[in-house]
Structure formats: C-alpha cells, structure tokens
Design a protein around this motif. Sequence first.
Motif, PDB file in Angstrom:
ATOM      1  N   LEU A   1       2.312 -16.517   2.889  1.00 33.48           N
ATOM      2  CA  LEU A   1       1.564 -15.394   2.316  1.00 33.48           C
ATOM      3  C   LEU A   1       1.589 -15.441   0.795  1.00 33.48           C
ATOM      4  O   LEU A   1       2.576 -15.868   0.181  1.00 33.48           O
ATOM      5  CB  LEU A   1       2.143 -14.064   2.796  1.00 33.48           C
ATOM      6  N   ASP A   2       0.507 -14.960   0.216  1.00 35.38           N
ATOM      7  CA  ASP A   2       0.413 -14.851  -1.247  1.00 35.38           C
ATOM      8  C   ASP A   2       1.374 -13.766  -1.738  1.00 35.38           C
ATOM      9  O   ASP A   2       1.910 -12.969  -0.960  1.00 35.38           O
ATOM     10  CB  ASP A   2      -1.026 -14.508  -1.623  1.00 35.38           C
ATOM     11  N   TYR A   3       1.569 -13.719  -3.047  1.00 34.39           N
ATOM     12  CA  TYR A   3       2.378 -12.658  -3.633  1.00 34.39           C
ATOM     13  C   TYR A   3       1.656 -11.316  -3.443  1.00 34.39           C
ATOM     14  O   TYR A   3       0.425 -11.255  -3.428  1.00 34.39           O
ATOM     15  CB  TYR A   3       2.595 -12.904  -5.125  1.00 34.39           C
ATOM     16  N   PRO A   4       2.386 -10.213  -3.325  1.00 35.01           N
ATOM     17  CA  PRO A   4       1.723  -8.906  -3.142  1.00 35.01           C
ATOM     18  C   PRO A   4       1.072  -8.422  -4.427  1.00 35.01           C
ATOM     19  O   PRO A   4       1.499  -8.777  -5.528  1.00 35.01           O
ATOM     20  CB  PRO A   4       2.874  -7.988  -2.714  1.00 35.01           C
ATOM     21  N   SER A   5       0.067  -7.586  -4.278  1.00 35.40           N
ATOM     22  CA  SER A   5      -0.611  -6.994  -5.432  1.00 35.40           C
ATOM     23  C   SER A   5       0.159  -5.758  -5.894  1.00 35.40           C
ATOM     24  O   SER A   5       0.996  -5.201  -5.174  1.00 35.40           O
ATOM     25  CB  SER A   5      -2.034  -6.600  -5.064  1.00 35.40           C
ATOM     26  N   LEU A   6      -0.171  -5.314  -7.108  1.00 38.27           N
ATOM     27  CA  LEU A   6       0.466  -4.103  -7.638  1.00 38.27           C
ATOM     28  C   LEU A   6       0.096  -2.888  -6.792  1.00 38.27           C
ATOM     29  O   LEU A   6       0.926  -1.999  -6.571  1.00 38.27           O
ATOM     30  CB  LEU A   6       0.042  -3.890  -9.090  1.00 38.27           C
ATOM     31  N   ALA A   7      -1.143  -2.835  -6.332  1.00 40.15           N
ATOM     32  CA  ALA A   7      -1.573  -1.694  -5.508  1.00 40.15           C
ATOM     33  C   ALA A   7      -0.783  -1.642  -4.206  1.00 40.15           C
ATOM     34  O   ALA A   7      -0.377  -0.563  -3.752  1.00 40.15           O
ATOM     35  CB  ALA A   7      -3.065  -1.792  -5.227  1.00 40.15           C
ATOM     36  N   LEU A   8      -0.572  -2.805  -3.593  1.00 39.78           N
ATOM     37  CA  LEU A   8       0.182  -2.842  -2.339  1.00 39.78           C
ATOM     38  C   LEU A   8       1.630  -2.430  -2.571  1.00 39.78           C
ATOM     39  O   LEU A   8       2.219  -1.685  -1.766  1.00 39.78           O
ATOM     40  CB  LEU A   8       0.112  -4.243  -1.727  1.00 39.78           C
ATOM     41  N   LEU A   9       2.202  -2.888  -3.667  1.00 40.62           N
ATOM     42  CA  LEU A   9       3.580  -2.483  -3.989  1.00 40.62           C
ATOM     43  C   LEU A   9       3.670  -0.970  -4.153  1.00 40.62           C
ATOM     44  O   LEU A   9       4.578  -0.332  -3.604  1.00 40.62           O
ATOM     45  CB  LEU A   9       4.038  -3.167  -5.280  1.00 40.62           C
ATOM     46  N   GLY A  10       2.751  -0.405  -4.925  1.00 34.64           N
ATOM     47  CA  GLY A  10       2.775   1.040  -5.146  1.00 34.64           C
ATOM     48  C   GLY A  10       2.635   1.817  -3.858  1.00 34.64           C
ATOM     49  O   GLY A  10       3.307   2.829  -3.646  1.00 34.64           O
ATOM     50  N   GLU A  11       1.760   1.347  -2.961  1.00 35.41           N
ATOM     51  CA  GLU A  11       1.548   2.029  -1.682  1.00 35.41           C
ATOM     52  C   GLU A  11       2.815   2.014  -0.831  1.00 35.41           C
ATOM     53  O   GLU A  11       3.222   3.050  -0.274  1.00 35.41           O
ATOM     54  CB  GLU A  11       0.407   1.346  -0.937  1.00 35.41           C
ATOM     55  N   LYS A  12       3.457   0.858  -0.705  1.00 36.44           N
ATOM     56  CA  LYS A  12       4.634   0.745   0.155  1.00 36.44           C
ATOM     57  C   LYS A  12       5.846   1.458  -0.443  1.00 36.44           C
ATOM     58  O   LYS A  12       6.651   2.042   0.299  1.00 36.44           O
ATOM     59  CB  LYS A  12       4.958  -0.733   0.392  1.00 36.44           C
ATOM     60  N   LEU A  13       5.990   1.425  -1.742  1.00 31.53           N
ATOM     61  CA  LEU A  13       7.095   2.159  -2.367  1.00 31.53           C
ATOM     62  C   LEU A  13       6.927   3.657  -2.155  1.00 31.53           C
ATOM     63  O   LEU A  13       7.903   4.366  -1.864  1.00 31.53           O
ATOM     64  CB  LEU A  13       7.155   1.833  -3.856  1.00 31.53           C
ATOM     65  N   ALA A  14       5.694   4.157  -2.294  1.00 35.04           N
ATOM     66  CA  ALA A  14       5.449   5.588  -2.098  1.00 35.04           C
ATOM     67  C   ALA A  14       5.639   5.981  -0.643  1.00 35.04           C
ATOM     68  O   ALA A  14       6.200   7.043  -0.344  1.00 35.04           O
ATOM     69  CB  ALA A  14       4.044   5.944  -2.575  1.00 35.04           C
ATOM     70  N   GLU A  15       5.176   5.138   0.277  1.00 34.13           N
ATOM     71  CA  GLU A  15       5.330   5.443   1.700  1.00 34.13           C
ATOM     72  C   GLU A  15       6.799   5.608   2.077  1.00 34.13           C
ATOM     73  O   GLU A  15       7.149   6.429   2.935  1.00 34.13           O
ATOM     74  CB  GLU A  15       4.720   4.324   2.538  1.00 34.13           C
ATOM     75  N   ASN A  16       7.657   4.825   1.468  1.00 34.67           N
ATOM     76  CA  ASN A  16       9.071   4.833   1.825  1.00 34.67           C
ATOM     77  C   ASN A  16       9.940   5.590   0.832  1.00 34.67           C
ATOM     78  O   ASN A  16      11.170   5.462   0.857  1.00 34.67           O
ATOM     79  CB  ASN A  16       9.568   3.390   1.972  1.00 34.67           C
ATOM     80  N   ASN A  17       9.286   6.361  -0.056  1.00 35.69           N
ATOM     81  CA  ASN A  17      10.000   7.254  -0.982  1.00 35.69           C
ATOM     82  C   ASN A  17      11.017   6.502  -1.831  1.00 35.69           C
ATOM     83  O   ASN A  17      12.168   6.934  -1.987  1.00 35.69           O
ATOM     84  CB  ASN A  17      10.708   8.384  -0.215  1.00 35.69           C
TER      85      ASN A  17
END
Length: 778
Positions: free
Chosen positions: A293-309
């Motif tokens: 898999l490619d490296y994650p995008s900034l948007a994906l990082l922000g989404e997953k960090l917010a989802e998991n508080n």
Amino acid sequence: AEGLNLCTSGSATSCEECLLIHPKCAWCSKEDFGSTKSITSRCDFLQNLIANGCAGAIENPSSSISVVKSVPLSSKGSGQTHQDVTQITPQKVALNLRPGDRTSFRVQVRQVEDYPVDLYYLMDLSLSMNDDLDNIRNLGTKLAEEMRKLTSNFRLGFGSFVDKNISPFSYTAPRYQNNPCIGYKLFPSCVPSFGFRHLLSLTDKVDRFNEEVRKQKVSRNRDAPEGGFDAILQAAVCKEKIGWRKEASHLLVFTTDDVPHIALDGKLGGLVQPHDGQCHLNEANEYSASSQLDYPSLALLGEKLAENNIHLIFAVTKSHYILYKNFTTLIPGTTVEILHKDSKNIIELIVKAYNSIRSKVELTVWDSPEDIGLTFTATCQDGLSYPGLRKCGDLKIGDTVSFEVAVEARSCPAEDTSHTFTIKPAGFRDTLEVAVAYSCRCGCTGRAAPASAKCSGNGTYACGLCECDPGYLGARCECQEGASGDLHQALCREAEGKPLCSGRGECSCNQCLCYESEFGNIYGPFCECDDFSCARYKGVLCSGHGECHCGECKCHAGYIGDNCNCSTEMDGCVSSDGQMCSGRGACVCGKCQCTEPGAFGETCEKCPTCPGVCSTKRDCIECKLFNSGRLADNQTCQKHCKDEIITTVDVLETDDPNAIVCAYPVNNCVMKFTYLELPSGKSNLTVLKEPACSSAPSAVTIVLAVIGSVVLIGIILLALWKLLVTIHDRREFDRFQSERSRARYEMASNPLYRKPISTHNVEFTFNKLNKSYNGTVD
C-alpha cells in the motif's frame, strides 16, 4: 401588517407551500374563510388570520426541541467506571424543525480532573536517532512520575518505525539484507529496515517500557524522508492491539528528526494502491502491508485520528518545525513541539503538549445534513459570548464552558425523512447526538376527504380548499376544462380594463390557466406573478440567497436587501483576535468596510500605518519561529498568522521604502524585523536569525576606562602647558637676539658711562655798528 406581507404575496396554493414561504406564515383551514378569487388570503401572519375570524382552524407549526438524555457533568475521571464519567451535557437532543424557523440549545463541556491517559510513544529508529535512543532508555519511569502529577491513571505503550523496506526507500541489495549499515564507517552495524513495529501495548507497568526501549537498535534507510505516517495510521486504527481504552484520553507522541513520506510517494517504489485505512498488523505485530500500500494521505490520517479520539503530538527537531506546524492545520487535533537533537527535553515536551491539549475545547460536527444550518456561539471563562466561534482556550482543568448551538432547516426533505448528526469535542469520546425531524406537513392534510361533496364530488377537500381531479376547475371543482362564458371571463381580470389573466394565460371556467415559460413558473389567480422577474446580483436571481415570489425576492434567513445580497451574519467580520473588523471598520452585509486610514483585508486586519501592528506581527514571529509568546498554541497560531510569510536573514535590509521596520527587546537584546504587505493580501516578514545583542560592560572596565581617561586628559593638559611655555620662551629669546643685534657700540666702551664735563654750543646773532655777527660761546 404594514409594508410587504410576505405570506399573502407568496401566492401559496396549499398549506405546505404557505409554511415554506416564511416561518411566521400560518394557514387557515376554515372552509368559509377568505375570497373565492384569492386563496392566498388563507396564508397570512397569525395575528391577521385571528383578526379575520380564523381562530381555532390555524395551521402554524413551529420548531421545537426536547432533551432526551442529560446526565450532569462529572468532576473527576479516575476512580469511576467509564460509564460514569461525563464531559459533555446533554447527551441526546431531539429537534423538530420547521424550515426557516431557527431554534437553539445549549451545550456544556468540562475537562474533568484526574482523567485517565493512554500515551503511545512512536519513535523513529533510523540511524540519525541513535543518540536519542540512548537518552530515552529510562524514559518510562521519569515520564510516569511527571504524568502522575496530572492523572492517577496513566498507561504507556511503545512502537517504532523506519521506512518501507523496498527500493528506493531502503537498501535492498542482498549484502544489505541483514545489515544495511555495511560499509558505513561511522556506524558499521544496524538491524534491517522495517515499516512499523508495535513493541509494547499500553500498560501501567512502566518498567516494561524501559526494558523494551533498551532492546531496540537503530536501522538505516536510503532516502532522508521516513515512513512515519504509515506508523501513525496503524497506531490509530489497530485499537485492540495497541490497547486504547474508551474511557481514557489518547495521546500519540510521534518523534522524528526528518520529514515524512506522504501519499503518492509510494509510486516511486511501484506502489499504486492507495491506503485503505485498515489495520494491517500481523501476528508479529509488524505492518504487513508496507510493501503493498501507498503511504496514507493527510486527509486519511486526520479522519482516522478523529474517529479514534487521538491527539497527535509531533515532537520534531527545530529544522523541521515549520513543516510539521503546517501539517497541524491540515490534520485537526494535532500539536507540534520542538525536540532537542538528543531528545533530552522529551518529558518536558510531552507534559507541555498535554497541558496545551487540556487547556482548550473545540466542538466538531459529524454527519451534518446539507439542508441543516448550524451556528455556534461560545461562552468561555471570561463570561463573554463569541458569535461564530466553537472553541475556547486558556482553560484550567475542571473549568466548564458552554456553547449555544442554533439550528435551522433550509428546506424540506422527502416525506417522513429524519436525520441524525453528532456534536463532539475534539479528542473526547463523549458526544452529543442530535436527532432531527421536519415539520413540513400540515395536520389538516392528514384529514383530506377524496371525492368530497364540498368539491362537487370532483376533487379532494383538504385544509379548506378543493384539489380538483384532472379535467375539472373552479374553487369547488364545479367547471370542466374548456367551458367559457362572459361571467367566467370577468372573473379572470385582476381589475376592470386589465387584460385577461394579465396577458400571460387563458381564462377557463372562472380560473386562469397560466402559460408555461422557459424562464420559470407563472402563477397567481390572474397569472400576475412569476418566479423569474426579481432583482439579480451578478446575474444570479436573488443572489442565490432567496426565492423569487411575484416579482420580489423573499430572502432566506440571514439575508436582506432587494436582491438578498446583504448578509446579516457577522461571523465573516470577526477577525482572528475576536474583534469586529479588527476594531478598524464596520460590518456591512457580512463584510467589513474599513474606516481606519490605511486598513484593508477581509477583516481590516492589514494596516501597515496603524499603531500596534508591530506587536501583532511580533506575536506571529514568536509563535511560528520560536513556538513561544501568547499565540504559542498551534491552532491559535495558525489561525492568527495564516497570512504571514516569514523569512529569516543574517543581515536585515531596510532600504525598501514600503517596508515597515519593527524592533522589540529579547533578553537584553533587540530583535529586528521588517514587514511588507503583498498585493495578495499576505504579509512578508523578514526577521533576523538572531537578536542583535550588545554585551554589558563590567565594573572593572568602567573604572579602568575612567582612570585612563583622567590620566590621558592630564597628560594632554601637561603637554599643552609645556608647549605654550616653550613657545613663550622662544619668543622672548628671539626678541632678545633681535635687540642685541641692533646694539651699535664698541665692545671696549661702556655705553652707560658719562664724562663729568659737558660742552654746550650756543648760537647767537648780534648787531655792532650795523653789522651782524654770528658766533658761539663756550
């Protein structure tokens, strides 16, 4: 009502249409109400309907709110079960919204004391971090001691990363498989490269953290950027393996001394599949999809960090601080701190970041429907209200802040539609669930009577009107299409002498059948109205912020004016410091009109000639370059200083006539900078790399300088006196020589000696015998 009556001028032909015109419009469902020629009279303001005799048969639903669940806020976190800890109230609210009718409710948030903390330490183990690894071998014990001053329930975990073990990111030749440091003289031995390795799940046994850190060895990758974003994403989404607790505050500390790889960098290694945002830790707790898999995008990082508080803390070296500072604006809920090159300040850094996180509350909205408008007003610790803001800062643990949330439905969705959205403080597990239903149907519609005798058996009677079956017309469906007559035609004229159906329709059975138009809809009892002849703004009907009714714009809530181009909202006029138009102008139609000479910008924030501008620029320099000052908080700094372009120089050029020169004291030194407002609206700040300092003179130096000065002045005075005396003596000597040279006597005689005998000659004349004689007498 005086002036334009929005309700009666809207030409509503049903109760539902009436409710959509304006939230203050009501519908009369009484059978014998109003004129047979004007059904719009049934749609009017409530007081007018009552005055006209429609009491008891009025449809006028309004927005309502009910609190479904409201558990009081907790004061402490630890020592209770996670179900008992409450940091936001209420927890569930049900709204019933009528379009355009705004309603509001209040939310309270409190950062409770002694709240559990889970901290996962994610470390870069590339070769350049070797000295850092030595300094954190006892980090667990020291960090636990400091964190237990803030919470009694603290757990610590550990993971490491290097980079993808594929070319060109790592050394992949066979000779480097077991030791990528072969041939590297400074550090000839290291472990193979890896993407991410989870080493220790969150635990309160800090000795295990120390043991795990002592086992680690650094590795070596080929390029400078690291694969840290892969590691962050896995640490966020692999909740079970990492051990994140639902009832704890989640901190993810990311330490590195270099820049990260980001999305699309993987194409250099042939990785074209985007990251899927899933957990890919294998049984050995290693990232198994590193080479797929490619490296994650900034948007994906922000989404997953917010989802998991999860609060992400970037701990990076000073040379990369600006880059990661910019990342914080793209990844919500993140902070950045400067890490010393040997990581000696890591404990201080973590504590500072944790206190910064706990000192602010910011509301976020999840899954908000498109037809719902939300407006926030924050009431922070100073007791003042800040319209348009959903964040409070400078809080202490245990402080309570409140937010007023105004909700408005812009339109009516399909029948029986309901929505649910969530309001959540950033980084909190606590949420407020908001359920939304819509009041778009009238109660009388549910009592409709098909084939009613009131409609001559040719239509459905509902809400006081007949809805005729196809082929029938008339207020009581008494006519068939095509029927004509003089009486019926007379009823199709708005006034005597005016054309039938205003010239825009045909008269059939006392009713006008309006023509169709390619521009829009023609309607009204006499086809006198349409929805396309209203004022426009920049070519857009009613500016896109209203509906055209019978030649006049009916503006949506929040807009006024003939063409609805004037916004009543003032959020866009609030500058980054919370002032209206930065205190240099007035808010007109939602935009700032600057009144201070020299001020410009969206919120009049630019003003090179205004007093105090240097102080504002100084705050941005301190927070962006040195992470200090009153704006040191990452989010606050980015918000206030988003338009500042800062450049550091060794020598400050001040010859630009348009640049303003500023200076301020820093520890007995002076920091100088210039700033120039660019045409783009941004500011170009040029700052000295180091403050200009002058060392303070010592007392001994001052005393010696004074003594030396006195002695020197004395010597100069003596020399001057000696010179004057010498000149005077030489002049006297020269005078003496001159006098001597003028003396004309022989050396043997004494010019001072006089003889005792003197001789005098007397001349006389006498006559003797008429003869004259001259002579002398001795």
